[in-house]
Design a protein around this motif. Structure first.
Motif, PDB file in Angstrom:
ATOM      1  N   HIS A 121      -7.889   9.361  -6.944  1.00 30.59           N
ATOM      2  CA  HIS A 121      -6.920  10.268  -6.320  1.00 30.59           C
ATOM      3  C   HIS A 121      -7.581  11.389  -5.534  1.00 30.59           C
ATOM      4  CE1 HIS A 121      -7.373  11.843 -10.604  1.00 30.59           C
ATOM      5  NE2 HIS A 121      -7.874  12.822  -9.870  1.00 30.59           N
ATOM      6  N   ASP A 122      -8.851  11.240  -5.202  1.00 32.31           N
ATOM      7  CA  ASP A 122      -9.550  12.276  -4.442  1.00 32.31           C
ATOM      8  C   ASP A 122      -9.623  11.969  -2.953  1.00 32.31           C
ATOM      9  OD1 ASP A 122      -9.944  13.842  -6.620  1.00 32.31           O
ATOM     10  OD2 ASP A 122     -12.066  13.372  -6.899  1.00 32.31           O
ATOM     11  N   GLY A 123      -8.732  11.121  -2.486  1.00 30.64           N
ATOM     12  CA  GLY A 123      -8.694  10.813  -1.065  1.00 30.64           C
ATOM     13  C   GLY A 123      -9.578   9.671  -0.630  1.00 30.64           C
ATOM     14  N   GLN A 124     -10.214   8.987  -1.600  1.00 33.76           N
ATOM     15  CA  GLN A 124     -11.086   7.865  -1.247  1.00 33.76           C
ATOM     16  C   GLN A 124     -10.247   6.715  -0.681  1.00 33.76           C
ATOM     17  OE1 GLN A 124     -10.574   9.149  -4.384  1.00 33.76           O
ATOM     18  NE2 GLN A 124     -12.452   9.068  -5.600  1.00 33.76           N
ATOM     19  N   ARG A 125     -10.826   5.996   0.263  1.00 30.31           N
ATOM     20  CA  ARG A 125     -10.172   4.817   0.838  1.00 30.31           C
ATOM     21  C   ARG A 125     -11.087   3.612   0.671  1.00 30.31           C
ATOM     22  NH1 ARG A 125      -5.837   4.930   4.002  1.00 30.31           N
ATOM     23  NH2 ARG A 125      -6.525   2.977   4.967  1.00 30.31           N
ATOM     24  N   SER A 128     -16.191   5.241  -8.439  1.00 34.53           N
ATOM     25  CA  SER A 128     -16.284   6.693  -8.463  1.00 34.53           C
ATOM     26  C   SER A 128     -17.099   7.123  -9.676  1.00 34.53           C
ATOM     27  CB  SER A 128     -14.869   7.302  -8.539  1.00 34.53           C
ATOM     28  OG  SER A 128     -14.898   8.668  -8.849  1.00 34.53           O
ATOM     29  N   PRO A 178       2.524   4.705  -0.384  1.00 26.25           N
ATOM     30  CA  PRO A 178       1.923   6.046  -0.454  1.00 26.25           C
ATOM     31  C   PRO A 178       2.325   6.837  -1.691  1.00 26.25           C
ATOM     32  CG  PRO A 178       3.691   5.987   1.167  1.00 26.25           C
ATOM     33  CD  PRO A 178       3.462   4.575   0.751  1.00 26.25           C
ATOM     34  N   GLN A 187      -2.428   6.178  -8.389  1.00 21.48           N
ATOM     35  CA  GLN A 187      -3.710   5.533  -8.123  1.00 21.48           C
ATOM     36  C   GLN A 187      -4.767   6.016  -9.100  1.00 21.48           C
ATOM     37  OE1 GLN A 187      -3.220   4.885  -3.291  1.00 21.48           O
ATOM     38  NE2 GLN A 187      -4.670   6.412  -4.043  1.00 21.48           N
ATOM     39  N   ALA A 241      -6.723   2.328  -5.354  1.00 17.74           N
ATOM     40  CA  ALA A 241      -7.096   3.339  -4.365  1.00 17.74           C
ATOM     41  C   ALA A 241      -6.314   3.108  -3.088  1.00 17.74           C
ATOM     42  CB  ALA A 241      -8.600   3.271  -4.076  1.00 17.74           C
ATOM     43  N   THR A 242      -6.269   4.124  -2.269  1.00 19.06           N
ATOM     44  CA  THR A 242      -5.614   4.013  -0.966  1.00 19.06           C
ATOM     45  C   THR A 242      -6.288   2.908  -0.150  1.00 19.06           C
ATOM     46  OG1 THR A 242      -5.103   6.375  -0.973  1.00 19.06           O
ATOM     47  CG2 THR A 242      -5.045   5.242   1.146  1.00 19.06           C
ATOM     48  N   GLN A 287     -14.913  11.852 -11.104  1.00 18.39           N
ATOM     49  CA  GLN A 287     -13.618  12.397 -10.698  1.00 18.39           C
ATOM     50  C   GLN A 287     -13.112  13.231 -11.876  1.00 18.39           C
ATOM     51  OE1 GLN A 287     -10.496  10.077  -8.232  1.00 18.39           O
ATOM     52  NE2 GLN A 287      -9.773   9.863 -10.332  1.00 18.39           N
ATOM     53  N   ASP A 320       0.872  -1.189   0.000  1.00 16.79           N
ATOM     54  CA  ASP A 320       0.000   0.000   0.000  1.00 16.79           C
ATOM     55  C   ASP A 320       0.900   1.226   0.000  1.00 16.79           C
ATOM     56  OD1 ASP A 320      -2.278   1.523   0.018  1.00 16.79           O
ATOM     57  OD2 ASP A 320      -2.735   1.220   2.134  1.00 16.79           O
TER      58      ASP A 320
END
Length: 938
Positions: free
Chosen positions: A334-338, A651, A327, A331, A665-666, A654, A325
């Motif tokens: 890339h909008d901060g979704q987890r 998503s 950092p 990805q 994704a994160t 985006q 994973d």
């Protein structure tokens, strides 16, 4: 009788030569020009087409994948080809040189019009194999446009057209899907290697193939309709097979492989049946829609790291090399979704690390006779032997939302990277009938639905996702008679009972043919199966004998995705972004799905993601005990509880999406090694970001340019070479050879780091010396930087988990040490730079330079972290690389002379049959590709 049109120009002199070679050839009937009635039938207008001429596509080499024996011989003797065999190859290849000057009007020079229907003046032929279906082929590409007045007729026509265009390929792959390629196409070593690896991945009895159909039928609804569609499709295939056999215009490969006598026509083409479609689907799933299964290789890296550095430090090194994973990984979201999945636990439970040196791959071949023992043969085989075992990076996608485009409507450039074959694995088609309205690409033999393409007012595509749906279990061995337990035992413990493994067998035998001279031979392929999956290796854990098994969530469910594909073709099912995501949820293979219409872009990650027991690390083998099984696991049907749709990365709208098999994704943990700071997805991400910076607007042209710019760029040059140059320039370079090489590399980087011809058709690269130096340098560099710190054992183990390099030529792989498949690639395949040690060197060099590194490697490697010592390693390896001659870097093969750099990189349409195509310049790009921008919506 309706046949695929073939060229009538077979001169008497040519036939005389062919007769001398074959003793007899059948003549080829000609096709008539379209009549007014045919033109009227073809004018099934583009009702429901909302693209307004702004949908384009391309699929090389050409739509026509069938050639009679006469046509094959003409191709071999004179280079002639049947119509539409290679007419999409030139435009496809031309984009590599043409993209810098691409214009809106010029898009049509490199892509086909993908509008619905065929204008009356563009109709090449019309056929009605039944009264309720019409197949119109266009003049430009020969693509079948199938229009049915009934659903049965539509699907019958789809099958008929598929057999016209891909009968031989369909037959090949139904045999691959059963592990029976050698007996069908010949005993070449590559054929045997491929069927062996496939039998290891998806072995089934015929009853088990049928059982998967029965399970679908019992579901009713869409599943029942899908099977009815598939049955009509098979009827169309088999009708064409009968006509082609009776008329003697079937593919000539049946003659060349001894299935049909070219003089008497004695022989058969076996009818197709539903179980063939399941076998074909299993091939597609195994090649493009699976993920995980590398747990043993990962465990070997962990064990070697702990042996090198001690348990805690070694574990830290293993985790940093794994990059589960990372950092810094590019990805898609890339909008901060987890979207947490397959999370690596701090304190893994149930891990079953093999004792060092104990793992032995499971034997597959038994009772070998004759040529079955030959590891190499003169015959090359119809497919690469490592098609399944060599790692694949497949497909890319670039989408920009309407808020950031030239006319306010979304733009997409996307497609699957499925390799290059002649004929292609995919085929183009248009399907129009009750409940079906689509145009696009489908795998040969599965084209009763378009799998990737466009509907009335939307388009969709996919990239391979590869998230972890395959686990490795360490299954305790036992004996049913109480004898001592060894690793050769053929029984295992299941919930407290000792039960025998199931033995799955496939007997194959072959003899020499005109197409394959391999002498006669035979063998039996054997796989042992447990309730915990297929046995892939044996060894010990804590001294106790175990079998290591592979359990894939989609095993025994090869046909389940049929429902999702049906929905994607149904304008009543898909009408907006949300309904597209719903359809994608019904596909159980691991894909990243992308969607564009006139208003929205969307993304959804599909796959049957099993819910694992708490604390289990999916990146390591797991003890085969109830506590560590998948939630609600039932081995009878290989079912379990799966993560709900809301937990899959997804998503809508985006600002843009890119995917090139990169991280989704994160928190969505990568199954294998290699998703770190440098990934080929960076090439796409950087270019789309550049388009949109300072309120820039994307268009079809600019997005296509961005894709192609990435397609001809060397990832190492763009993302790692700047680090290398900074280290080398940290002090004056005084050695003349090293300085010259460095200056060449700097000039190449200034020119964009691309691998392109000096001019179209020159067959020579600009910056050729710099490219040669980089190609020679990379394996030396990876070895010089990493081996001193890793040590030989860990270095070898790491090459077993992640190959060092994936160059365009398939060469310069560097030293191996792990499984043979992990550090090899297929030459002339186009796809490159997916798997390699790019991130390791990038992170390590930036750390040496003092740059901030998120998710750094757990210890320094280059020069043990000392800049001067690191620079010395780089200078030494660069000097050695610069001294290597072109013939040493590009040693040549059966297609290219030693030292021919351009040829070494070229794409070759791997011949699956008798007709071959020209080499084309390298580009790293989808095989089938769409360029779309819908201006309107229903």
């Amino acid at each position: 009788m309706h046949r695929r049109p073939h060229s009538p120009r077979i001169a008497a002199a040519v036939l005389s030569v062919a007769l001398l070679i074959t003793a007899a050839l059948t003549t080829t009937p000609t096709s008539a020009a379209p009549t007014p009635t045919e033109s009227a039938a073809a004018a099934a207008a583009a009702a429901g087409d909302y693209c307004g001429g702004r949908c384009l596509d391309i699929l090389p080499p050409g739509e026509n994948g069938n050639a009679t024996l006469a046509e094959i011989l003409l191709n071999r003797m004179f280079g002639s080809r049947p119509a539409h065999t290679d007419d999409q190859l030139g435009p496809y290849a031309g984009l590599a040189a043409g993209y810098p000057g691409l214009t809106e009007a010029g898009l049509r020079d490199f892509f086909n019009d993908a509008s619905f229907g065929v204008p009356a003046d563009q109709v090449a032929s019309t056929a009605s194999p039944r009264g309720d279906v019409t197949i119109v082929r266009d003049k430009a590409t020969g693509v079948p446009h199938i229009t049915g007045t009934t659903r049965y007729g539509t699907e019958f026509g789809a099958g008929y057209a598929a057999a016209q265009d891909r009968l031989w390929v369909m037959d090949l792959f139904r045999h691959v899907g059963r592990g029976q390629l050698s007996g069908f196409a010949g005993g070449a070593a590559a054929n045997r290697q491929l069927e062996q690896t496939f039998w290891q991945a998806a072995p089934y009895t015929e009853a088990e193939l049928q059982q998967q159909i029965d399970v679908l039928a019992a579901r009713g609804g869409r599943a029942a309709q899908a099977l009815a569609d598939a049955s009509a499709y098979l009827d169309g295939i088999n009708q064409y097979v009968k006509e082609a056999y009776d008329g003697r215009y079937f593919p000539g490969e049946y003659d060349l492989t001894g299935h049909i006598d070219p003089i008497t026509n004695a022989g058969t083409i076996e009818p197709f049946k539903l179980t063939d479609l399941v076998a074909l689907a299993s091939v597609v799933g195994a090649l493009f829609g699976s993920g995980g299964g590398g747990e043993l290789a990962s465990a070997q890296v962990k064990l070697a790291a702990e042996a090198r550095y001690g348990k805690d430090a070694g574990d830290a090194v293993w985790k940093s090399l794994r990059e589960a994973d990372d950092p810094e990984a590019v990805q898609t979201l890339h909008d901060g979704q987890r979207f947490p999945y397959a999370t690596v636990p701090d304190d893994p439970q149930g891990a079953a690390l093999p004792d060092p040196g104990s793992v032995v791959p499971e034997r597959v071949v038994y009772d070998a006779t004759g040529s079955a023992g030959q590891l190499a043969t003169a015959a090359p085989g119809v497919l690469p032997g490592n098609l399944l075992s060599a790692r694949h990076g497949m497909s890319n996608a670039l989408l920009v939302s309407g808020a950031h485009t030239d006319d306010g409507h979304p733009v997409a450039v996307f497609g699957p990277q499925t390799g290059y074959f002649a004929p292609q694995l995919l085929m183009l088609e248009e399907l129009q009938g009750p409940g079906i309205s689509a145009r696009g690409a489908a795998f040969a033999g599965l084209s009763f639905y378009v799998q990737l393409g466009r509907g009335q007012d939307y388009a969709w595509s996919a990239t391979s996702a590869g998230q972890d749906i395959t686990d490795t279990y360490a299954v305790p061995l036992c004996t049913t008679d109480g004898s001592p337990v060894t690793t050769s035992a053929n029984a295992y413990m299941w919930h407290g009972s000792c039960v025998p493994f199931e033995r799955l067998e496939r007997k194959n035998a072959w003899g020499p043919t005109t197409a394959d001279s391999t002498p006669a031979g035979s063998y039996t392929l054997v796989m042992y199966r447990s309730d915990y999956g297929l046995v892939t290796a044996r060894g010990t854990v804590g001294g106790a004998p175990v079998a290591f098994t592979s359990l894939r969530s989609t095993y025994r469910h090869e046909a389940d995705s049929i429902i999702g594909f049906q929905e994607l073709n149904d304008p009543g099912a898909v009408h907006d972004a949300a309904s597209f995501q719903q359809a994608a949820q019904d596909i159980n293979y691991t894909f990243n799905w992308f969607y564009a219409d006139s208003r929205d872009i969307a993304y959804y990650n599909s796959g049957a993601n099993p819910v694992r027991a708490p604390g289990v690390d999916p990146g390591l083998p797991v003890l085969a005990q109830p506590a560590y099984e998948w939630a609600d696991f039932d081995p009878a049907g290989n079912t379990a509880r799966y993560t709900p749709a809301a937990e899959h990365p997804q998503s809508i709208n985006q600002d843009y999406y890119v995917s090139w098999n990169n991280k989704q994704a994160t928190g969505y943990t990568t199954a294998g090694f290699g998703n770190g700071s440098v990934h080929r997805g960076n090439l796409l991400d950087a270019r789309v970001k550049s388009l949109l910076q300072n309120d820039g607007k994307a268009s079809r042209v600019s997005l296509a340019r961005a894709m192609e710019s990435a397609a001809v760029t060397d990832l190492r040059a763009e993302d790692v070479l700047p680090d290398l140059i900074r280290v080398l320039r940290s002090a004056p370079v005084t050695d003349p050879a090293a300085l010259t090489a460095l200056q060449q590399l700097e000039a190449w980087l200034a020119n964009g780091g691309t691998r392109h011809e000096t001019s179209a058709g020159s067959h020579a690269y600009a910056d050729a010396d710099a490219i040669r130096v980089m190609d020679a340098w990379w394996p030396l560099l990876a070895d010089g930087v990493m081996r001193p710190g890793l040590g030989d054992q860990l270095f070898a183990a790491l090459t077993g988990a992640l190959q060092i390099n994936e160059s365009p030529s398939g060469g310069q792989s560097g030293p191996g040490g792990g499984p043979a498949s992990a550090n090899e690639s297929i030459p002339h395949k186009g796809s490159a730079f997916q798997y390699g040690w790019w991130s390791y060197l990038d992170k390590d060099l930036r750390a040496v330079l003092g740059d901030p590194v998120a998710g750094p490697l757990a210890r320094p490697f280059c020069g043990a972290g000392d800049l001067a010592a690191c620079r010395a390693v780089l200078l030494d390896t660069l000097t050695r690389a610069a001294a290597r001659t072109p013939a040493q870097v590009y040693p040549g093969d059966g297609d290219c002379a030693a030292g021919d750099q351009w040829c070494a990189d070229t794409i070759i349409q791997r011949p699956l049959g008798g007709v071959t195509d020209a080499k084309t310049t390298w580009q790293n790009r989808p095989t089938y590709q769409q360029v779309v921008q819908f201006p309107a919506h229903r």
